[in-house]
Design a protein around this motif. Structure first.
Motif, mmCIF file in Angstrom:
data_model
loop_
_atom_site.group_PDB
_atom_site.id
_atom_site.type_symbol
_atom_site.label_atom_id
_atom_site.label_comp_id
_atom_site.label_asym_id
_atom_site.label_seq_id
_atom_site.Cartn_x
_atom_site.Cartn_y
_atom_site.Cartn_z
ATOM 1 N N ALA A 108 0.849 -1.188 0.000
ATOM 2 C CA ALA A 108 0.000 0.000 0.000
ATOM 3 C C ALA A 108 0.886 1.240 0.000
ATOM 4 N N ALA A 109 0.244 2.382 -0.266
ATOM 5 C CA ALA A 109 0.930 3.668 -0.188
ATOM 6 C C ALA A 109 -0.038 4.707 0.358
ATOM 7 N N ALA A 110 0.482 5.614 1.165
ATOM 8 C CA ALA A 110 -0.275 6.753 1.674
ATOM 9 C C ALA A 110 0.422 8.010 1.156
ATOM 10 N N LEU A 111 -0.288 8.773 0.343
ATOM 11 C CA LEU A 111 0.319 9.906 -0.344
ATOM 12 C C LEU A 111 -0.419 11.200 0.016
ATOM 13 N N ASP A 112 0.331 12.169 0.496
ATOM 14 C CA ASP A 112 -0.245 13.473 0.837
ATOM 15 C C ASP A 112 0.177 14.558 -0.142
ATOM 16 N N VAL A 113 1.185 14.283 -0.965
ATOM 17 C CA VAL A 113 1.747 15.288 -1.861
ATOM 18 C C VAL A 113 1.920 14.680 -3.258
ATOM 19 N N PHE A 114 1.855 15.552 -4.270
ATOM 20 C CA PHE A 114 1.857 15.073 -5.641
ATOM 21 C C PHE A 114 2.597 16.060 -6.534
ATOM 22 N N GLU A 115 3.085 15.542 -7.671
ATOM 23 C CA GLU A 115 3.790 16.400 -8.624
ATOM 24 C C GLU A 115 2.876 17.505 -9.119
ATOM 25 N N ARG A 116 1.634 17.153 -9.405
ATOM 26 C CA ARG A 116 0.619 18.146 -9.776
ATOM 27 C C ARG A 116 -0.439 18.202 -8.694
ATOM 28 N N GLU A 117 -0.681 19.400 -8.185
ATOM 29 C CA GLU A 117 -1.700 19.581 -7.155
ATOM 30 C C GLU A 117 -2.627 20.730 -7.568
ATOM 31 N N PRO A 118 -3.938 20.532 -7.442
ATOM 32 C CA PRO A 118 -4.622 19.307 -7.024
ATOM 33 C C PRO A 118 -4.352 18.138 -7.972
ATOM 34 N N PRO A 120 -5.013 15.649 -10.603
ATOM 35 C CA PRO A 120 -5.995 15.818 -11.688
ATOM 36 C C PRO A 120 -7.086 14.747 -11.666
ATOM 37 N N PRO A 121 -8.302 15.112 -12.058
ATOM 38 C CA PRO A 121 -9.361 14.103 -12.225
ATOM 39 C C PRO A 121 -8.914 13.050 -13.239
ATOM 40 N N GLY A 122 -9.263 11.809 -12.968
ATOM 41 C CA GLY A 122 -8.894 10.733 -13.865
ATOM 42 C C GLY A 122 -7.512 10.158 -13.634
ATOM 43 N N ILE A 159 -5.163 8.737 -0.439
ATOM 44 C CA ILE A 159 -4.825 10.091 -0.873
ATOM 45 C C ILE A 159 -5.370 11.112 0.107
ATOM 46 N N THR A 160 -4.540 12.096 0.449
ATOM 47 C CA THR A 160 -4.991 13.271 1.181
ATOM 48 C C THR A 160 -4.454 14.513 0.470
ATOM 49 N N PRO A 161 -5.149 15.677 0.598
ATOM 50 C CA PRO A 161 -4.828 16.853 -0.208
ATOM 51 C C PRO A 161 -3.803 17.786 0.436
#
Length: 310
Positions: A245-255, A257-259, A270-272
């Motif tokens: 599993a993975a718990a991710l709070d940060v992303f290369e693109r934020e927000p 993207p849908p899809g 996922i958390t924002p």
């Protein structure tokens, strides 16, 4: 003393302006872009500032960031070479990141997710007792955030280690350092928590090569920056069974993207970008104290080393 608050992401910038005015009544504090903008600011307090900040505020004596990560600031056009960049030193973030990590660690190691599914099926069935030695935690980063996360895990008797470039020691946990220590650190780790600053050296560190070196059935928690993660490698490691599993709070693109494939993947939580928010009262007190110290000509802590990028 003139201070400007500049952010393109903060939903309520006026609240920060008001708090800074209360903390620094002797200063003129204004919001970026208001009618009083005149290029006379001595200090800027920013979070994701506008790209023309330095063109419009050429007299800045220091730039204060509302977070610990300064990778975005280092990419700003026209960044003056001698301008001090001051990162936030905790500001209430570390304990929140520890809470975030513990939530996901406990959910996996105590099988709470399986109990939730059993409840949905009306099933009363105790699962196996926890074996903490099987849930070794490894925290990438031994700064204020990483150290607090590691010590919180160790306090609950999970075997815990930290890794940093310098090999900085953290009381109560095992410490590894440098490239020579990374392989041994990963080999003993089942729960990998990323709390590193994003630099040229750490970008993409959460990749297939890293995942291959973890203990089997591993969990990855990213509370640092989206740029640390190679997203395709994460999905491949989950599909291959190398990660559970993975718990991710940060992303290369934020927000996010849908899809995006992460949204629909039950193995990814996922958390924002909320794992460690800057608490306004603590943050403003810290920044106000440092602004006054700089105005008196005194040295302060938290100045970014541009060569290290943190």
């Amino acid at each position: 003393m003139d201070i400007v608050f500049a952010s393109e992401l903060e939903p309520d910038p006026q609240a920060w302006v008001a708090a800074l005015r209360d903390a620094l009544p002797e200063a003129r504090v204004r919001l970026w872009g208001d009618e009083h903008s005149d290029g006379q600011a001595d200090f800027a307090v920013v979070w994701a500032p506008p790209i023309d900040l330095f063109a419009r505020e050429p007299r800045l004596r220091a730039l204060f960031n509302l977070g610990a990560g300064v990778d975005a600031l280092l990419r700003l056009p026209g960044l003056p070479p001698g301008l001090p960049l001051v990162r936030l030193e905790d500001g209430g973030m570390a304990v929140q990141m520890a809470e975030y990590t513990l939530y996901h660690l406990l959910r996996e190691s105590r099988d709470f997710g399986r109990y939730e599914r059993q409840q949905a099926g009306g099933l009363w069935q105790p699962l196996d007792d926890i074996d903490r030695d099987a849930w070794t935690v490894g925290v990438l980063g031994a700064g204020a955030m990483g150290a607090r996360v590691a010590q919180a895990c160790a306090a609950l008797e999970y075997p815990t280690a930290v890794w940093s470039r310098s090999g900085r020691a953290v009381p109560g946990v095992e410490s590894f350092g440098g490239e020579a220590g990374l392989a041994a650190f990963l080999a003993r780790t089942r729960v990998l928590v990323n709390a590193l600053p994003l630099t040229d050296a750490t970008r993409g560190i959460l990749c297939g090569r890293t995942f291959d070196q973890l203990r089997p059935d591993a969990l990855v928690i990213n509370i640092a920056r989206g740029g640390h993660l190679v997203e395709a490698d994460l999905l491949a490691a989950l599909d291959d069974g190398r990660l559970r599993a993975a718990a991710l709070d940060v992303f290369e693109r934020e927000p996010l993207p849908p899809g995006h494939p992460f949204w629909a993947d039950p193995r990814i939580r996922i958390t924002p970008h909320i794992a460690g928010a800057s608490l306004m009262d603590r943050t403003v007190r810290q920044i106000a104290g440092k602004i006054r110290a700089l105005d008196r000509g005194e040295a302060i802590s938290g100045i970014v080393d541009r060569d290290r990028q943190y």
